[in-house]
Scaffold this motif. Structure first.
Motif, PDB file in Angstrom:
ATOM      1  N   LEU A   1     -49.389  84.532 -68.933  1.00  0.00           N
ATOM      2  CA  LEU A   1     -48.998  82.915 -68.745  1.00  0.00           C
ATOM      3  C   LEU A   1     -49.429  81.995 -69.667  1.00  0.00           C
ATOM      4  CD1 LEU A   1     -49.553  83.435 -64.771  1.00  0.00           C
ATOM      5  CD2 LEU A   1     -47.730  83.640 -65.921  1.00  0.00           C
ATOM      6  N   ASP A   2     -50.527  82.106 -70.104  1.00  0.00           N
ATOM      7  CA  ASP A   2     -50.564  80.651 -71.638  1.00  0.00           C
ATOM      8  C   ASP A   2     -49.591  80.627 -72.273  1.00  0.00           C
ATOM      9  OD1 ASP A   2     -52.169  79.006 -72.139  1.00  0.00           O
ATOM     10  OD2 ASP A   2     -53.069  80.135 -73.822  1.00  0.00           O
ATOM     11  N   ALA A   3     -49.261  82.131 -72.709  1.00  0.00           N
ATOM     12  CA  ALA A   3     -48.365  82.272 -73.981  1.00  0.00           C
ATOM     13  C   ALA A   3     -47.038  81.344 -72.920  1.00  0.00           C
ATOM     14  CB  ALA A   3     -48.155  83.513 -74.156  1.00  0.00           C
ATOM     15  N   THR A   4     -46.429  81.278 -71.516  1.00  0.00           N
ATOM     16  CA  THR A   4     -45.570  80.611 -71.755  1.00  0.00           C
ATOM     17  C   THR A   4     -45.557  79.306 -70.711  1.00  0.00           C
ATOM     18  OG1 THR A   4     -43.377  81.388 -70.481  1.00  0.00           O
ATOM     19  CG2 THR A   4     -45.053  82.394 -69.513  1.00  0.00           C
ATOM     20  N   THR A   5     -44.418  78.873 -70.279  1.00  0.00           N
ATOM     21  CA  THR A   5     -44.517  78.069 -69.181  1.00  0.00           C
ATOM     22  C   THR A   5     -44.214  78.956 -67.914  1.00  0.00           C
ATOM     23  OG1 THR A   5     -42.079  77.945 -69.356  1.00  0.00           O
ATOM     24  CG2 THR A   5     -43.206  76.145 -70.202  1.00  0.00           C
ATOM     25  N   SER A   6     -43.555  79.867 -67.650  1.00  0.00           N
ATOM     26  CA  SER A   6     -43.924  80.195 -66.283  1.00  0.00           C
ATOM     27  C   SER A   6     -42.780  81.937 -66.336  1.00  0.00           C
ATOM     28  CB  SER A   6     -42.692  79.597 -65.155  1.00  0.00           C
ATOM     29  OG  SER A   6     -41.008  80.043 -65.518  1.00  0.00           O
ATOM     30  N   ALA A   7     -43.680  83.239 -66.142  1.00  0.00           N
ATOM     31  CA  ALA A   7     -42.703  84.322 -65.885  1.00  0.00           C
ATOM     32  C   ALA A   7     -42.877  84.551 -64.391  1.00  0.00           C
ATOM     33  CB  ALA A   7     -43.729  84.970 -66.713  1.00  0.00           C
ATOM     34  N   GLU A   8     -41.547  85.819 -64.526  1.00  0.00           N
ATOM     35  CA  GLU A   8     -41.741  86.269 -63.465  1.00  0.00           C
ATOM     36  C   GLU A   8     -42.550  87.377 -63.191  1.00  0.00           C
ATOM     37  OE1 GLU A   8     -37.448  88.723 -61.473  1.00  0.00           O
ATOM     38  OE2 GLU A   8     -37.319  87.751 -62.934  1.00  0.00           O
ATOM     39  N   PHE A   9     -42.781  88.120 -61.785  1.00  0.00           N
ATOM     40  CA  PHE A   9     -43.814  88.646 -61.293  1.00  0.00           C
ATOM     41  C   PHE A   9     -43.230  89.916 -61.980  1.00  0.00           C
ATOM     42  CE2 PHE A   9     -45.044  91.556 -58.114  1.00  0.00           C
ATOM     43  CZ  PHE A   9     -46.464  91.429 -57.504  1.00  0.00           C
TER      44      PHE A   9
END
Length: 102
Positions: free
Chosen positions: A22-30
């Protein structure tokens, strides 16, 4: 600069991987997080719940057309805790490629 400190919430291997992802992106799908971990939904849910209860992960389920998808993102406190934990690990390990001191 991030303060170096161990964080027991982040430290568990699966939670550490979730935070790194998650640190590498703003958000991620479950489902992307689940697939990255290679774990069952229930296992991922438990780890996400611990991170959420600590205030480190925000869980959102935007409504719209089709099925509801669950999105995860690190909160500012979660990003700070993760980066501080990584900094503490780096201090502990030092430079793993360096020659040992005599």
């Amino acid at each position: 600069m991030t303060e170096s400190r161990f964080d027991e919430v982040v430290h568990a291997p699966n939670r550490l991987k979730i935070c790194a992802f998650l640190d590498a992106t703003t958000s991620a799908e479950f489902s992307a997080v689940r697939d990255m971990l290679g774990a069952a939904d229930s296992v991922v849910s438990k780890h996400v719940k611990v991170l959420q209860d600590a205030g480190y992960v925000k869980v959102s389920k935007p409504t719209g057309k089709g099925r509801v998808r669950t999105w995860l993102s690190l909160t500012p406190a979660g990003r700070e805790a993760y980066r501080g934990h990584v900094a503490a690990l780096r201090e502990l390990v030092g430079d793993p490629g360096a020659a040992p001191a005599d």
